[in-house]
Design an enzyme around this catalytic site. Structure first.
Site, PDB file in Angstrom:
ATOM      1  N   ASP A   1      29.929-100.067 -68.323  1.00 44.69           N
ATOM      2  CA  ASP A   1      29.755-100.030 -69.341  1.00 44.69           C
ATOM      3  C   ASP A   1      28.555-101.400 -69.190  1.00 44.69           C
ATOM      4  O   ASP A   1      29.126-102.262 -68.984  1.00 44.69           O
ATOM      5  CB  ASP A   1      31.306-101.077 -69.676  1.00 44.69           C
ATOM      6  CG  ASP A   1      31.096-101.880 -71.237  1.00 44.69           C
ATOM      7  OD1 ASP A   1      30.132-101.856 -71.686  1.00 44.69           O
ATOM      8  OD2 ASP A   1      32.304-101.997 -71.863  1.00 44.69           O
TER       9      ASP A   1
ATOM     10  N   TYR B   1      35.605-105.442 -70.548  1.00 42.78           N
ATOM     11  CA  TYR B   1      36.116-105.994 -71.792  1.00 42.78           C
ATOM     12  C   TYR B   1      37.668-106.749 -72.300  1.00 42.78           C
ATOM     13  O   TYR B   1      38.515-105.192 -71.823  1.00 42.78           O
ATOM     14  CB  TYR B   1      35.792-105.376 -72.841  1.00 42.78           C
ATOM     15  CG  TYR B   1      35.353-105.629 -74.558  1.00 42.78           C
ATOM     16  CD1 TYR B   1      34.828-106.728 -75.048  1.00 42.78           C
ATOM     17  CD2 TYR B   1      36.056-103.977 -74.873  1.00 42.78           C
ATOM     18  CE1 TYR B   1      35.035-106.485 -76.470  1.00 42.78           C
ATOM     19  CE2 TYR B   1      36.231-104.805 -76.140  1.00 42.78           C
ATOM     20  CZ  TYR B   1      36.009-105.850 -77.173  1.00 42.78           C
ATOM     21  OH  TYR B   1      35.791-106.322 -78.326  1.00 42.78           O
TER      22      TYR B   1
ATOM     23  N   LYS C   1      26.331-103.533 -80.010  1.00 43.48           N
ATOM     24  CA  LYS C   1      26.143-105.508 -79.375  1.00 43.48           C
ATOM     25  C   LYS C   1      24.354-104.723 -79.570  1.00 43.48           C
ATOM     26  O   LYS C   1      23.661-104.560 -80.868  1.00 43.48           O
ATOM     27  CB  LYS C   1      26.671-105.093 -78.073  1.00 43.48           C
ATOM     28  CG  LYS C   1      28.414-105.722 -78.180  1.00 43.48           C
ATOM     29  CD  LYS C   1      28.663-106.057 -78.928  1.00 43.48           C
ATOM     30  CE  LYS C   1      30.185-105.664 -79.861  1.00 43.48           C
ATOM     31  NZ  LYS C   1      30.907-105.455 -78.426  1.00 43.48           N
TER      32      LYS C   1
ATOM     33  N   ARG D   1      32.120 -82.490 -88.232  1.00 39.73           N
ATOM     34  CA  ARG D   1      33.238 -83.008 -87.339  1.00 39.73           C
ATOM     35  C   ARG D   1      32.344 -83.165 -85.778  1.00 39.73           C
ATOM     36  O   ARG D   1      32.113 -83.518 -84.553  1.00 39.73           O
ATOM     37  CB  ARG D   1      34.509 -83.018 -86.974  1.00 39.73           C
ATOM     38  CG  ARG D   1      35.033 -83.572 -85.844  1.00 39.73           C
ATOM     39  CD  ARG D   1      36.319 -83.600 -86.441  1.00 39.73           C
ATOM     40  NE  ARG D   1      37.230 -82.586 -86.909  1.00 39.73           N
ATOM     41  CZ  ARG D   1      37.651 -81.591 -87.207  1.00 39.73           C
ATOM     42  NH1 ARG D   1      37.513 -80.903 -85.943  1.00 39.73           N
ATOM     43  NH2 ARG D   1      38.175 -80.800 -87.972  1.00 39.73           N
TER      44      ARG D   1
HETATM   45  C1  LIG Z   1      32.386-104.774 -78.038  1.00 40.17           C
HETATM   46  C2  LIG Z   1      32.305-104.309 -76.673  1.00 40.17           C
HETATM   47  C3  LIG Z   1      33.039-103.099 -76.291  1.00 40.17           C
HETATM   48  C4  LIG Z   1      33.918-102.071 -77.373  1.00 40.17           C
HETATM   49  O1  LIG Z   1      32.856-102.086 -77.698  1.00 40.17           O
HETATM   50  P1  LIG Z   1      33.203-101.868 -79.778  1.00 40.17           P
HETATM   51  O2  LIG Z   1      32.582-101.601 -80.536  1.00 40.17           O
HETATM   52  O3  LIG Z   1      33.936-103.175 -80.520  1.00 40.17           O
HETATM   53  O4  LIG Z   1      35.021-101.157 -79.788  1.00 40.17           O
HETATM   54  C5  LIG Z   1      33.397-102.597 -74.450  1.00 40.17           C
HETATM   55  N1  LIG Z   1      32.825-103.584 -74.227  1.00 40.17           N
HETATM   56  C6  LIG Z   1      32.239-104.087 -73.931  1.00 40.17           C
HETATM   57  C7  LIG Z   1      31.662-104.719 -73.156  1.00 40.17           C
HETATM   58  C8  LIG Z   1      32.068-104.979 -75.271  1.00 40.17           C
HETATM   59  O5  LIG Z   1      31.202-105.662 -75.621  1.00 40.17           O
END
Ligand SMILES: *Cc1c(COP(=O)(O)O)cnc(C)c1O
Length: 384
Positions: A175, A103, A200, A51
């Site tokens: 982000d 998001y 992504k 962890r």
């Molecule tokens: C998908 C996404 C998230 C969340 O991520 P997860 O891996 O699904 O928890 C946050 N910000 C953006 C811009 C995203 O496309």
């Protein structure tokens, strides 16, 4: 090799990933061990319990810190877990300014969980830099933005917002999921923290969830490692390895995403059944100049207006190469309907305010042959 001064693609392939000292394996092994042998009290090779740290995870974290130009990176079980880890820097009474169209999961986390701990949020259109300035209070500790936004592709001037933040001793987190560090590096523009859903583009193959926080200060490094240890929302060694594998081709994938994205956007723009196209690479995008200034490519996220829910549904049922589904950033082209999928929880009124109509369709253009994608969209649009 840890961090180097090499070019982006070289760092993507090598940083954090020296050949395995035991065997010479060129790929970092997936270390599946929850615990590590210790030689005597207080003496070990740097690993005690998984962890806290894991060699596969260390390799990925070194790599991602290098690609974003940060001083540390910490990976978590998902993008949301990474944002939750970032929130632990805040205390009751603190105030956060957040982009009004971040998001959906981020806003849900803030509004339905984090507010219960006495942290206050103000949502503003961060593309209006003065609106950010006006929202600042003495308690403001963090500004969190996303650029481009989903699905309207609004751009926020990262450098301008960073300057306002720093004048008020506020940290800026970005982000960067939509652009990946290949096309946009917020830290070079003044951001303090970069967050990604590695699910992504970084992973790129739609086969594993993950999230990362890239920090710039010793405090970030200490805090995010402490959160990994205390809360345990870490990324598994296998998923770390998947991202390491994905990132090796990030540069070539992003080049292709961008090339195909531009072609698809140009095709949609001239199609008479398409009412409007949202893509920062188009000269008619209202912030095209800013996009060109702070991004080195435009990526492959495109939204377009079909005119109605019925038309959107007909189109989504008619595609064969594009896959109807949530998510983005994979090698395959995904097509989705923001109003009923990613932005369903936002509510009709707020969607209308943000410009997310029932006829809006979003594309994450993959790296298939672009002619097949164009032909697929062409036959699907012909059914409208
Ligand atoms: C998908 C996404 C998230 C969340 O991520 P997860 O891996 O699904 O928890 C946050 N910000 C953006 C811009 C995203 O496309």
């Amino acid at each position: 090799m840890t961090k180097s001064n090499h070019g982006f693609s070289t760092r993507a392939i090598h940083d954090g990933q020296a050949a395995d000292p035991l065997t010479g394996a060129v790929n970092v092994p997936i270390y599946l061990s929850s615990t590590y042998q210790q030689e005597e009290i207080g003496r070990h090779k740097g690993y005690e319990y998984a962890r806290v740290s894991n060699p596969t995870r260390d390799a990925l974290e070194t790599n991602l810190a290098s690609l974003e130009g940060g001083s540390s990176a910490h990976v978590f079980a998902s993008g949301m877990a990474a944002i939750m880890a970032m929130v632990t820097m805040l205390k009751s009474g603190d105030h956060v300014i957040c982009g009004e169209n971040v998001y959906g999961g981020t806003a849900r986390l803030f509004n339905q969980i984090v507010v219960n701990y006495g942290i206050e949020f103000t949502y503003v259109d961060t593309s209006d830099v003065e609106a950010v300035r006006r929202a600042i209070k003495p308690e403001t500790k963090l500004v969190h933005i996303e650029t481009p936004t989903n699905p309207i592709m609004t751009i926020t001037d990262i450098r301008a917002v960073a300057e306002i933040c720093h004048a008020h001793k506020i940290e800026l987190s970005v982000d960067n999921t939509f652009m990946s560090p290949y096309f946009q590096r917020p830290i070079e523009l003044g951001a303090d923290i970069v967050m990604h859903s590695t699910t992504k583009f970084l992973n790129g193959h739609s086969d594993g969830l993950g999230g990362v926080l890239v920090g710039t200060t010793p405090k970030h490094k200490e805090q995010f490692a402490f959160v990994q240890k205390c809360t345990g929302g870490i990324l598994s060694p296998f998923e770390c390895w998947l991202i390491l594998r994905g990132v090796k081709t990030l540069a070539v994938r992003m080049e292709q995403h961008d090339e195909s994205g531009r072609k698809v956007a140009a095709y949609l723009t001239q199609h008479k059944k398409v009412k409007q196209v949202f893509y920062p690479g188009l000269p008619e995008h209202p912030q095209h100049a800013l996009a060109k200034k702070q991004m080195t490519g435009f990526g492959s996220m495109i939204s377009f207006e079909t005119g109605s829910l019925e038309k959107a549904n007909t189109l989504l049922k008619s595609v064969h190469v594009c896959t109807l589904g949530e998510s983005l950033g994979g090698v395959e082209t995904l097509i989705s309907h923001p109003a009923t999928m990613t932005h369903a929880a936002v509510g009709e009124q707020e969607r209308a305010r943000l410009g997310i109509t029932d006829g809006l369709v979003r594309l994450s253009v993959g790296i298939e042959d672009v002619d097949d994608l164009l032909a697929d969209l062409d036959q699907a649009l012909a059914t409208l």
